[in-house]
Write an enzyme that holds these catalytic residues in place. Sequence first.
Site, short mmCIF file in Angstrom:
data_model
loop_
_atom_site.label_atom_id
_atom_site.label_comp_id
_atom_site.label_asym_id
_atom_site.label_seq_id
_atom_site.Cartn_x
_atom_site.Cartn_y
_atom_site.Cartn_z
N HIS A 117 -16.34 3.36 -7.58
CA HIS A 117 -15.47 4.46 -7.18
C HIS A 117 -14.05 4.25 -7.71
O HIS A 117 -13.45 5.17 -8.29
CB HIS A 117 -15.45 4.56 -5.65
CG HIS A 117 -14.59 5.65 -5.12
ND1 HIS A 117 -15.06 6.92 -4.87
CD2 HIS A 117 -13.26 5.66 -4.78
CE1 HIS A 117 -14.08 7.67 -4.41
NE2 HIS A 117 -12.97 6.93 -4.34
N GLU A 118 -13.52 3.04 -7.55
CA GLU A 118 -12.15 2.78 -8.00
C GLU A 118 -12.05 2.83 -9.52
O GLU A 118 -11.02 3.26 -10.06
CB GLU A 118 -11.67 1.42 -7.48
CG GLU A 118 -11.78 1.22 -5.98
CD GLU A 118 -11.19 2.36 -5.15
OE1 GLU A 118 -10.23 2.99 -5.62
OE2 GLU A 118 -11.71 2.62 -4.05
N GLU A 137 -10.09 12.64 -5.07
CA GLU A 137 -11.22 11.97 -4.44
C GLU A 137 -12.54 12.70 -4.64
O GLU A 137 -13.59 12.06 -4.80
CB GLU A 137 -10.95 11.77 -2.95
CG GLU A 137 -9.76 10.87 -2.67
CD GLU A 137 -9.93 9.45 -3.20
OE1 GLU A 137 -11.04 9.08 -3.65
OE2 GLU A 137 -8.94 8.70 -3.17
N GLN A 158 0.88 -1.18 0.00
CA GLN A 158 0.00 0.00 0.00
C GLN A 158 0.91 1.22 0.00
O GLN A 158 1.46 1.59 1.03
CB GLN A 158 -0.94 0.01 1.21
CG GLN A 158 -1.77 1.28 1.34
CD GLN A 158 -2.59 1.59 0.11
OE1 GLN A 158 -3.18 0.70 -0.49
NE2 GLN A 158 -2.63 2.85 -0.28
N CYS A 159 1.05 1.85 -1.16
CA CYS A 159 2.02 2.94 -1.31
C CYS A 159 1.41 4.33 -1.15
O CYS A 159 2.16 5.30 -1.01
CB CYS A 159 2.71 2.85 -2.67
SG CYS A 159 3.88 1.48 -2.79
N ASP A 217 -1.50 11.56 5.99
CA ASP A 217 -2.45 10.59 6.56
C ASP A 217 -3.17 11.15 7.78
O ASP A 217 -4.24 10.66 8.15
CB ASP A 217 -1.72 9.29 6.93
CG ASP A 217 -1.91 8.21 5.88
OD1 ASP A 217 -2.79 8.36 5.02
OD2 ASP A 217 -1.16 7.22 5.93
N PRO A 229 -6.11 -2.03 4.45
CA PRO A 229 -6.67 -0.94 5.25
C PRO A 229 -7.80 -0.15 4.61
O PRO A 229 -8.44 0.65 5.31
CB PRO A 229 -5.45 -0.03 5.49
CG PRO A 229 -4.55 -0.29 4.33
CD PRO A 229 -4.74 -1.74 4.01
N TYR A 230 -8.06 -0.32 3.33
CA TYR A 230 -9.08 0.50 2.68
C TYR A 230 -10.16 -0.39 2.06
O TYR A 230 -9.98 -1.59 1.90
CB TYR A 230 -8.44 1.36 1.58
CG TYR A 230 -7.36 2.27 2.08
CD1 TYR A 230 -7.68 3.44 2.78
CD2 TYR A 230 -6.01 1.99 1.89
CE1 TYR A 230 -6.70 4.29 3.26
CE2 TYR A 230 -5.02 2.82 2.36
CZ TYR A 230 -5.37 3.97 3.04
OH TYR A 230 -4.38 4.80 3.52
N GLY A 231 -11.28 0.24 1.70
CA GLY A 231 -12.29 -0.50 0.95
C GLY A 231 -11.77 -0.88 -0.42
O GLY A 231 -12.03 -1.97 -0.92
N HIS A 278 -11.53 6.32 -10.64
CA HIS A 278 -10.15 6.78 -10.44
C HIS A 278 -9.28 6.58 -11.68
O HIS A 278 -8.24 7.23 -11.81
CB HIS A 278 -9.52 6.05 -9.27
CG HIS A 278 -9.67 6.74 -7.96
ND1 HIS A 278 -9.29 8.06 -7.76
CD2 HIS A 278 -10.14 6.29 -6.75
CE1 HIS A 278 -9.53 8.39 -6.50
NE2 HIS A 278 -10.04 7.35 -5.87
N MET A 302 -10.09 0.37 7.37
CA MET A 302 -10.09 1.51 8.30
C MET A 302 -11.45 2.18 8.43
O MET A 302 -11.77 2.72 9.48
CB MET A 302 -9.05 2.54 7.84
CG MET A 302 -7.63 2.15 8.15
SD MET A 302 -6.51 3.57 8.10
CE MET A 302 -6.57 3.98 6.37
N LYS A 303 -12.23 2.17 7.37
CA LYS A 303 -13.54 2.81 7.42
C LYS A 303 -14.37 2.27 8.56
O LYS A 303 -15.13 3.01 9.20
CB LYS A 303 -14.26 2.60 6.08
CG LYS A 303 -15.65 3.20 6.02
CD LYS A 303 -16.29 2.94 4.67
CE LYS A 303 -17.69 3.51 4.61
NZ LYS A 303 -18.35 3.26 3.30
N TYR A 330 -13.34 13.65 0.03
CA TYR A 330 -14.26 12.87 -0.80
C TYR A 330 -15.60 13.60 -0.94
O TYR A 330 -16.06 13.88 -2.05
CB TYR A 330 -14.51 11.50 -0.17
CG TYR A 330 -13.34 10.57 -0.12
CD1 TYR A 330 -13.25 9.48 -0.97
CD2 TYR A 330 -12.31 10.75 0.81
CE1 TYR A 330 -12.18 8.60 -0.92
CE2 TYR A 330 -11.24 9.89 0.87
CZ TYR A 330 -11.18 8.81 0.01
OH TYR A 330 -10.11 7.95 0.07
N MET A 360 -8.30 0.31 -3.39
CA MET A 360 -7.18 1.15 -3.77
C MET A 360 -7.00 1.01 -5.27
O MET A 360 -6.84 -0.09 -5.79
CB MET A 360 -5.90 0.74 -3.03
CG MET A 360 -4.67 1.53 -3.48
SD MET A 360 -4.83 3.30 -3.17
CE MET A 360 -3.71 3.95 -4.41
N GLU A 361 -6.98 2.16 -5.95
CA GLU A 361 -7.08 2.21 -7.40
C GLU A 361 -5.78 1.95 -8.13
O GLU A 361 -5.46 2.61 -9.13
CB GLU A 361 -7.63 3.58 -7.80
CG GLU A 361 -6.73 4.78 -7.50
CD GLU A 361 -6.86 5.35 -6.11
OE1 GLU A 361 -6.38 6.47 -5.88
OE2 GLU A 361 -7.46 4.69 -5.24
#
Length: 647
Positions: free
Chosen positions: A312-313, A335, A139-140, A393, A283-285, A316, A602-603, A401, A287-288
């Site tokens: 959503h992705e 976002e 996860q960059c 972060d 950690p996310y729903g 992106h 995380m959400k 968003y 990542m694009e």
Amino acid sequence: MSDPTTQSNYLDIATRHLSLEWMVDFEAQTISGKAVYELEVRREGVHEVIFDTADVVIDSAEVEGETVEFSLGPAHEVMGSALHITLPNAVTSASGGNHETEKVIRLTVKYSTTKKSTALQWLDKEQTQGGNFPFLFSQCYPIYARSLVPIQDTSSMKFTYDAHITAILPVLMSAIRVSPPSTGPPHGGKEIGKDQVTYVYRQPVPIPPYLIAIASGNVRYKPFQVPEGKEWTSGVWAEEELVDAAEWEFREDTTKFLAAEEKIVAPYRFGVYDLLVLPPSFPYGGMENACLTFVSPTLLTGDRSLTNVVVHEIAHSWFGNGVTQANACHFWLNEGWTCYIERLLLQIIYTPAHRDFSYLIRSKGLYDDLKRYQSKPKYQRLQIDFDYGENPDEAYSAIPYDKGANFLLYIERTLGGLDIFLPYVKDYVQTFMGKSITTQDWKDHLYTYYHTHGTKEDVKALDSIDWDAWLHGEGLTLPVPMEYDMTLAHQSNALAERWDKARQELELSELFDPSDLQNLDSKQIVVFLERLQSFPALPKVHIDFLGEIYGLSNTLNAGIRSRFYEVALLDPVSPAASVYAKRAAAWVVGKDVECGVVKGCMKFCRSIFRAVYAVDQELAISTYVDNKLSFHPITRNLIEKDLGLTT
């Protein structure tokens, strides 16, 4: 304006192409090998190239085959250590900036990652769905590529890349696979977990560093059927045990929405649009990552109710991956635009009411985050002027968003609707595709477009907007109240009001039954639960019955279940809160018998930990500490701040 999150000298000399040769070592939990850079000199008299690094070990550096000196600067808490590499002689660019005569140099760095890499999470086999093989994923975003590879870690700069990755498990990257073929036998026909196979990838479209991604595990591929005439492919990757469920969950919406967005914006440029369902600690729903969107397994609900995350992705691909923020100060461009387009697609495919309902669903999260940042109002802004070395972060929330999407909706309405605004959207993408821009770049283009293609009334409409309030304003509300079509919310709100009025009643079975939710989809149930939170907390007996009669206390839909717990924990000193805090804490770390995996998204986990902390600080902290290694490093950093364990 330079990027406040990088120590690199990307304005003087910039990466144009990156070639990676990596060995993935699951036992040592490291990636080692070399990175070869094609660097374009942008300023005369450059004597060194400076890369961002964090927790990597540098072995050597060569320029055009000649060994050169390098040094690592002191470690900055957020930005890591600057890697200074001396160029053999002062390298100057040719005058005139002619691309054919620009000076390009070739640099090779041999290095390895360490176990401290924030970008990488190494999972033991017991932490995976199958339980037979370990797993690795990266996860960059926003500034963690520097712990994966020495890089000028700024989204102001884009480059192409290719990679040769050797591992004992199948490897995926944010690029087009060259070999072995995706549709061939797993792991090139070799024995998974034992034989080393080299995977070859290429990314011909320039991308920012945060879109470099790698994953490796016992994954399988299922292709989707692509509409006729499309020049791209699509499919889903997941662990062997999940791939059939993942294919069913996403096959209906993925290609449909991708094709729909092409119609309203521009053709898809990346050639491949695949999904990868990761283990729960992601950690996310979503990542694009270019060519390979990472998604959380919490989306696998069995009813396709959370596939809006994939929509959503997909968006992106144009807004973020195509037109990119210059740096984290302009994160809302990525976002806000993506949310706006995601919701526009709902109107085009379904109805305008679905579009407005999507804004309504996200409104509570927006206002909760605006309230959360009262002590640091700078983070309530759309455009955030980060200090040099400040961690972006820290400001991660729903604000860029949803405040951003509302801003764009407001501009659309101010101009007179989609017929006037949508042609501009297409021009915006066409103008900036492949570039990194600031908020001022966007605003200047908006005015230029309507001066050229619009009317005087259009320009007057833009002048009527309070730009400073939207972009730099703070506070707990939007600068302008936004109204939405409430059609799809009426049933949700009415049901919540029935529960509020029944708080003195004891014979609840005579007032409520499962059929109350019969005509509500999952998003309407979310609105129902959020509306309940606007009333005083319900008595414990009512909460018990609410969870039981509607199946909310054991649903596999994480969005619904997390909001049920928020209803139960609404009053931290109530009898219900003390009981449900334990259940919510068990659920969020995967100890609930109804839910055997860690909910690392995380959400959900941050909001639940904060709610449990308000009820029982000791419970929240002990639960987290006992399970912290199950969470991604990014998630750990933010939860620890939420729980007061770090500052």
